[in-house]
Design an enzyme around this catalytic site. Sequence first.
Site, PDB file in Angstrom:
ATOM      1  N   GLU A 158       3.264  37.486  71.889  1.00  0.00           N
ATOM      2  CA  GLU A 158       3.572  36.177  71.001  1.00  0.00           C
ATOM      3  C   GLU A 158       2.270  35.765  70.134  1.00  0.00           C
ATOM      4  O   GLU A 158       1.167  35.515  70.700  1.00  0.00           O
ATOM      5  CB  GLU A 158       3.772  35.147  72.084  1.00  0.00           C
ATOM      6  CG  GLU A 158       3.892  33.736  71.515  1.00  0.00           C
ATOM      7  CD  GLU A 158       4.097  32.405  72.658  1.00  0.00           C
ATOM      8  OE1 GLU A 158       3.203  32.605  73.532  1.00  0.00           O
ATOM      9  OE2 GLU A 158       5.100  31.775  72.474  1.00  0.00           O
TER      10      GLU A 158
ATOM     11  N   LYS B 280      -1.336  14.825  81.149  1.00  0.00           N
ATOM     12  CA  LYS B 280      -2.723  15.452  80.481  1.00  0.00           C
ATOM     13  C   LYS B 280      -2.195  16.107  79.140  1.00  0.00           C
ATOM     14  O   LYS B 280      -1.597  17.170  79.087  1.00  0.00           O
ATOM     15  CB  LYS B 280      -3.384  16.521  81.371  1.00  0.00           C
ATOM     16  CG  LYS B 280      -4.766  17.069  81.422  1.00  0.00           C
ATOM     17  CD  LYS B 280      -5.081  17.554  80.270  1.00  0.00           C
ATOM     18  CE  LYS B 280      -4.920  18.893  80.165  1.00  0.00           C
ATOM     19  NZ  LYS B 280      -5.417  19.501  78.718  1.00  0.00           N
TER      20      LYS B 280
ATOM     21  N   GLU C 118       7.738  25.532  80.927  1.00  0.00           N
ATOM     22  CA  GLU C 118       8.491  25.963  79.839  1.00  0.00           C
ATOM     23  C   GLU C 118       7.256  26.546  79.049  1.00  0.00           C
ATOM     24  O   GLU C 118       6.435  26.274  78.470  1.00  0.00           O
ATOM     25  CB  GLU C 118       8.803  24.676  78.877  1.00  0.00           C
ATOM     26  CG  GLU C 118       9.821  23.726  79.403  1.00  0.00           C
ATOM     27  CD  GLU C 118      11.252  24.466  79.160  1.00  0.00           C
ATOM     28  OE1 GLU C 118      11.227  25.533  78.537  1.00  0.00           O
ATOM     29  OE2 GLU C 118      12.026  24.020  79.898  1.00  0.00           O
TER      30      GLU C 118
ATOM     31  N   CYS D  42       7.163  27.951  70.531  1.00  0.00           N
ATOM     32  CA  CYS D  42       7.543  28.708  71.374  1.00  0.00           C
ATOM     33  C   CYS D  42       8.885  29.719  71.097  1.00  0.00           C
ATOM     34  O   CYS D  42       9.042  30.707  71.392  1.00  0.00           O
ATOM     35  CB  CYS D  42       7.655  28.349  72.784  1.00  0.00           C
ATOM     36  SG  CYS D  42       8.982  26.705  72.376  1.00  0.00           S
TER      37      CYS D  42
HETATM   38  P1  NAD Z   1      -2.007  26.715  76.772  1.00  0.00           P
HETATM   39  O1  NAD Z   1      -1.213  27.232  77.972  1.00  0.00           O
HETATM   40  O2  NAD Z   1      -3.198  27.185  76.248  1.00  0.00           O
HETATM   41  O3  NAD Z   1      -2.341  24.942  77.273  1.00  0.00           O
HETATM   42  C1  NAD Z   1      -1.134  24.001  77.518  1.00  0.00           C
HETATM   43  C2  NAD Z   1      -1.596  23.027  78.312  1.00  0.00           C
HETATM   44  O4  NAD Z   1      -2.254  23.546  79.656  1.00  0.00           O
HETATM   45  C3  NAD Z   1      -3.015  22.275  77.682  1.00  0.00           C
HETATM   46  O5  NAD Z   1      -3.002  21.047  77.921  1.00  0.00           O
HETATM   47  C4  NAD Z   1      -4.001  22.715  78.352  1.00  0.00           C
HETATM   48  O6  NAD Z   1      -5.303  22.065  78.570  1.00  0.00           O
HETATM   49  C5  NAD Z   1      -3.492  23.129  79.715  1.00  0.00           C
HETATM   50  N1  NAD Z   1      -4.296  24.090  80.676  1.00  0.00           N
HETATM   51  C6  NAD Z   1      -5.110  25.061  80.255  1.00  0.00           C
HETATM   52  N2  NAD Z   1      -5.387  25.765  81.334  1.00  0.00           N
HETATM   53  C7  NAD Z   1      -5.006  24.954  82.337  1.00  0.00           C
HETATM   54  C8  NAD Z   1      -5.180  25.181  83.743  1.00  0.00           C
HETATM   55  N3  NAD Z   1      -5.941  26.329  84.282  1.00  0.00           N
HETATM   56  N4  NAD Z   1      -4.484  24.321  84.497  1.00  0.00           N
HETATM   57  C9  NAD Z   1      -3.895  23.348  84.073  1.00  0.00           C
HETATM   58  N5  NAD Z   1      -3.598  23.272  82.815  1.00  0.00           N
HETATM   59  C10 NAD Z   1      -4.319  24.071  81.870  1.00  0.00           C
HETATM   60  O7  NAD Z   1      -0.990  26.835  75.558  1.00  0.00           O
HETATM   61  P2  NAD Z   1      -1.189  26.056  74.311  1.00  0.00           P
HETATM   62  O8  NAD Z   1      -2.248  26.888  73.482  1.00  0.00           O
HETATM   63  O9  NAD Z   1      -1.705  24.694  74.305  1.00  0.00           O
HETATM   64  O10 NAD Z   1       0.383  26.012  73.490  1.00  0.00           O
HETATM   65  C11 NAD Z   1       0.898  27.250  73.026  1.00  0.00           C
HETATM   66  C12 NAD Z   1       1.704  27.967  74.102  1.00  0.00           C
HETATM   67  O11 NAD Z   1       2.772  26.957  74.697  1.00  0.00           O
HETATM   68  C13 NAD Z   1       2.549  29.024  73.674  1.00  0.00           C
HETATM   69  O12 NAD Z   1       2.370  30.175  74.532  1.00  0.00           O
HETATM   70  C14 NAD Z   1       4.000  28.574  73.460  1.00  0.00           C
HETATM   71  O13 NAD Z   1       4.879  29.351  73.430  1.00  0.00           O
HETATM   72  C15 NAD Z   1       3.838  27.605  74.580  1.00  0.00           C
HETATM   73  N6  NAD Z   1       5.049  26.669  74.141  1.00  0.00           N
HETATM   74  C16 NAD Z   1       6.196  26.709  74.893  1.00  0.00           C
HETATM   75  C17 NAD Z   1       6.936  25.709  74.511  1.00  0.00           C
HETATM   76  C18 NAD Z   1       8.434  25.867  75.546  1.00  0.00           C
HETATM   77  O14 NAD Z   1       9.201  24.918  75.150  1.00  0.00           O
HETATM   78  N7  NAD Z   1       8.899  26.900  76.032  1.00  0.00           N
HETATM   79  C19 NAD Z   1       6.879  24.554  73.812  1.00  0.00           C
HETATM   80  C20 NAD Z   1       5.865  24.872  73.036  1.00  0.00           C
HETATM   81  C21 NAD Z   1       4.869  25.881  73.559  1.00  0.00           C
END
Ligand code: NAD
Length: 494
Positions: A397, A188, A264, A298
């Site tokens: 963040e 997804k 992650e 991140c």
């Molecule tokens: P997000 O958590 O909003 O979304 C990430 C994914 O989760 C998307 O595909 C989204 O559709 C899905 N999602 C959202 N709500 C959900 C739910 N209730 N159930 C299941 N899936 C759901 O994050 P984002 O805005 O896409 O990305 C930014 C975040 O990602 C930041 O916090 C960043 O730090 C983190 N990030 C972490 C790493 C790492 O390796 N630690 C790498 C990249 C990004």
Amino acid sequence: MTTTAPDWNALAASVEFPTDLLIDGAWDSGVGRVEVISPIDGRVVTDVAQADGTAVDQAVASARRSFEDRRWAGLAPVDRKDVLIRWAHLVNDHAPQLAVLTALEMGKPAREAQAIDVRACHRTLRWFGEALDKVLDEMPKVPDSSWAMIEREPAGVVGAITPWNFPLTIETWKIAPALAVGCSVVLKPAELSPLTALYVARLGLEAGLPEGVLNVVNGTGAVAGAALAGHPDVDIITFTGSTATGRRIMTAAAESNMKRPYLELGGKGANIVFPDADLDAAAATTAWAVTYNAGQMCTAGSRLIVHESVKDEVMERVLAAMAGLQPDNPLNHDAPIGAIASSRQLDTVHGIVTRGLAEGGRLVTGGSPTLTETCGSYYPPTVVDDLTPDSYLAQTEVFGPVLSVLSFSGDQEAVDIGNATPYGLASAVWTNDLSRARRASKGLRMGTVWVNCYEEGDLTVPFGGVKQSGFGSDKSLHAMEKFTDLKTTWIELS
Ligand code: NAD
């Protein structure tokens, strides 16, 4: 890799790509369509099919069938390897198309997407492909009358939920090791970046992935993501995204079938600069580490924690370096940084800065959206000083090019400030004293500590966090273990 620079604007106008869901090896038009809006200029790139709970059920059922009949897991490892390596080569052949799609959907410079993201996708597929037939099972020493085998079996159906900031890289970090060990996958991708995911999946089919082994269900987190995380027939859920969503996914995993979650999550990285450091290098890297990918990382070095005796000279050099890191159209070949991934994310970044300033921070540079005449989403490098370690901006963040400045007077205080957030992903220490570097590295509760560098990484080395940055590292042979179950078979010999 392709090295000549394409005409990104011409390619953006002509590139073709799938927009449907991929279920059971076929393209599926889903239950409606949602526009993909480019943060470059606010224009609609296309619309993509959306998955609802039923589509997710179908994708999981297809993955389950493909796993149970062993059309993939049952192949000789060398044959799975051939598919992954063929796939890696196809990604390489399509590097310009994948790079321009990355720029269009989430706004990073196409040049950079080709050099970093497409290359990471290619190398990850190739690395896990090459590794998969070299990981052996074990036979322990046991009494002559028995025989024991310890095998690593593919864990089954893997759900992968990914973010938009490094779509190609992060998706491949999940998919490649899961497929390498013989699992079947339902991906997804993030709402903002479905195009690259679908394109890579199409190349996977072309490389010879059997039908149903990789399914892609575009859609919202609340519908498609939640359906996958809570699905009773998914064995593992591997996720990269925000800490808030990670918490929901962990709950859904526990409350459904207790599937194994790997998370992650977010971070609040720091560059910790001691007075004996190479200040030029520390300052240039500090500027880069918070502006690279427009700060949407991140691991972004979003805090500068600098010794008070060198603070002024470090700040001066950081600001000089940032002057050359202003945003520009990601299709321009020399854009230093690109767009923020969406207008919504731009509002989030600006909202956090505004609140940080209202709560006592002092704006040093940047602080409001730029290039607004383009109708795109751009934010300049922004620096806020006069903060305390517990202030809102030093804790939150941002996921934008925003640097919080903090200072210290003693080594332990520097480490304590470094640790003073709920996150534990990555940080850097700048010093020419090896003992001091080691003490600081031991003291920092982080998945990764860099010394006199930032963002160093390699596929051989795990990447992941501690504390509320999650658990279950990506990359390295450890990532393959994650997608297996340990099984012991005892045989009594007559
Ligand atoms: P997000 O958590 O909003 O979304 C990430 C994914 O989760 C998307 O595909 C989204 O559709 C899905 N999602 C959202 N709500 C959900 C739910 N209730 N159930 C299941 N899936 C759901 O994050 P984002 O805005 O896409 O990305 C930014 C975040 O990602 C930041 O916090 C960043 O730090 C983190 N990030 C972490 C790493 C790492 O390796 N630690 C790498 C990249 C990004």
